[in-house]
Write an enzyme that holds these catalytic residues in place. Structure first.
Site, short mmCIF file in Angstrom:
data_model
loop_
_atom_site.label_atom_id
_atom_site.label_comp_id
_atom_site.label_asym_id
_atom_site.label_seq_id
_atom_site.Cartn_x
_atom_site.Cartn_y
_atom_site.Cartn_z
N CYS A 1 -11.57 -65.94 -59.38
CA CYS A 1 -11.89 -66.20 -60.80
C CYS A 1 -12.70 -67.49 -60.97
CB CYS A 1 -10.62 -66.27 -61.65
SG CYS A 1 -9.79 -64.68 -61.82
N LYS B 1 3.33 -70.45 -60.71
CA LYS B 1 2.78 -71.21 -59.60
C LYS B 1 3.68 -72.37 -59.18
CE LYS B 1 -2.00 -70.23 -61.04
NZ LYS B 1 -2.29 -69.10 -60.17
N HIS C 1 -11.69 -72.34 -63.40
CA HIS C 1 -11.18 -70.97 -63.36
C HIS C 1 -11.68 -70.25 -64.61
CE1 HIS C 1 -8.16 -67.72 -63.54
NE2 HIS C 1 -7.90 -67.97 -62.27
N ASP D 1 -6.65 -78.59 -67.26
CA ASP D 1 -6.00 -77.39 -66.71
C ASP D 1 -5.24 -77.81 -65.46
OD1 ASP D 1 -5.22 -75.00 -65.62
OD2 ASP D 1 -7.24 -74.16 -65.43
N GLN E 1 -3.08 -75.82 -60.93
CA GLN E 1 -2.84 -76.24 -59.55
C GLN E 1 -2.30 -77.66 -59.48
OE1 GLN E 1 -3.07 -74.02 -57.16
NE2 GLN E 1 -4.04 -72.47 -58.44
#
Length: 423
Positions: free
Chosen positions: A381, A243, A140, A217, A220
């Site tokens: 993104c 999220k 991202h 990261d 998700q």
């Protein structure tokens, strides 16, 4: 077997009561353009259960004050709730200590914090000319642009780990990128476009054998996987509140104690200091060293309520439910003519990106929105990843704990209408 029968069968096998879960999310009862809402934009931001909304309201209505520096009842209560939220996050990630949990505005700020502080170095010996930062092509922009800052300002070199055509992460190719000049590996846990799950534990093992730190990261990954940062072994792990069914304005940086201690502050202000004089300043220890100013107090409380809610449903149960939706969605959409799915790697998350031949993603999204179906359309993104696949945009349907197989059918039917419209 019909669609409804298969759905009922899945619920019986798993014991997963999706209708009970949906009842906790007030917004899912609404209609859009006279049609029941089908919300499939969860990778961008998830909806909020009533338990989170009520926790936020209660904090503002009954227990709000600034934290840490007050001695009165409300301040003490707010401080206890805020620090209890830190402990909730620690348990969610299975981090060794709450002192390794830093609250930020979002995952983006968490990555920027690490990039800036690593770039500076504790004694000014940070990233320099020719030092290398290894990313994957799936990242991202939030895990690209902060490293570009170091390329622009420090002369760092960015290197990119590739993916196969099906979106699988090519770990052998990744390993070839590592050199004695590699300063950090910064990599996604799960691609927000392809759904690919990176074998981050193996990535960490390979990097650590060479003395290279790793940032993961988890924007998700923390939503769809049962994350254990001690098992993964990464130096840093980030995720964002909105999220994981929590509020906006709150993110999390987990950092190993030793890794955080080696970083200088990112922002300056109140709370992050030990002493300030007209001539000098000394900094506090983590986590407060990285939490300058008034923190996101109520947002942290809301995040804790969201994580408690996920735990009450069961993260393994959520993952199993989402995998069922993923498989069914790939089956339904894969059977449609002139529709291309991006990312079919084994074990991928419940994220389906696609395009319809001859139609722009924005137009497809606009048409199916009229049928009550909400998907994301655009670059997501991830422009370097789109360039790898030779496209400029896609549609993305992303699933959460409250989605159903019937909603997959609604998506497929709406896409069929869109195909007719653009034929």
């Amino acid at each position: 077997m019909g669609h409804a029968a298969r759905a009922a069968g899945a619920r019986l096998v798993s014991g997963y009561d999706v209708e009970r879960i949906r009842a906790d999310f007030p917004i899912l009862a609404r209609e859009v353009y006279g049609k029941p809402l089908v919300y499939l934009d969860n990778a961008a931001s998830a909806q909020k259960p009533r338990q989170v909304i009520e926790a936020i309201s209660h904090a503002y209505e009954h227990e709000y004050a600034n934290v840490h520096r007050g001695l009165h009842y409300l301040s003490n209560t707010a401080t206890e709730n805020f620090e209890a939220a830190r402990e909730t996050v620690r348990a969610f990630l299975n981090a060794p200590s709450p002192d390794e949990i830093i609250f930020t505005r979002n995952a983006t700020e968490a990555i920027n914090l690490v990039a800036y502080s690593l770039g500076q170095g504790m004694d000014g010996q940070g990233v320099g000319e020719g030092d290398e930062i290894v990313l994957s092509i799936m990242e991202h922009h939030s895990n690209i642009v902060p490293w570009h800052f170091l390329r622009e300002r420090k002369g760092a070199v960015l290197k990119w780990a590739p993916v196969a055509e099906d979106g699988s992460f090519l770990i052998e190719e990744f390993e070839k990128l590592l050199t004695p000049r590699t300063k950090i590996v910064a990599i996604t846990h799960m691609s927000n476009m392809l759904g690919t799950v990176v074998p981050v534990k193996e990535v960490v093992r390979i990097a650590h054998e060479r003395g290279i730190p790793v940032l993961v990261d988890g924007s998700q990954g923390a939503v769809h996987l049962n994350v254990d940062v001690q098992d993964i072994g990464a130096d840093f792990y980030v995720f964002t509140g909105h999220k994981v069914y929590g509020p906006t304005g709150i993110g999390v940086l987990y950092g190993r104690k030793e890794a955080l201690a080696a970083l200088p502050p990112f922002n300056g202000g109140g709370e992050m200091i030990r002493d300030v004089t007209t001539e000098t300043v000394t900094y506090g220890d983590p986590p407060h060293r990285f939490e300058a100013g008034t923190p996101p107090i109520v947002q942290a409380i809301g995040l804790a309520a969201a994580l408690d809610y996920m735990e009450s449903v069961g993260r393994d149960a959520i993952q199993a439910h989402e995998e069922t939706l993923r498989d069914y969605a790939q089956e339904r959409l894969g059977a449609m003519n002139s529709l291309r799915i991006f990312g079919t790697a084994p074990g991928k998350g419940a994220i389906i990106s696609f395009e319809i031949t001859g139609a722009h993603a924005h137009d497809v999204s606009t048409v199916i929105d009229r049928y009550g179906v909400a998907v994301r359309a655009g670059t997501h993104c991830v422009q370097p990843l789109l360039q790898r696949y030779g496209v400029t945009s896609t549609c993305r349907a992303s699933f959460g704990m409250y989605n159903t197989r019937e909603e997959v059918d609604r998506l497929a039917e709406a896409l069929g209408k869109a195909q007719q419209f653009f034929a």
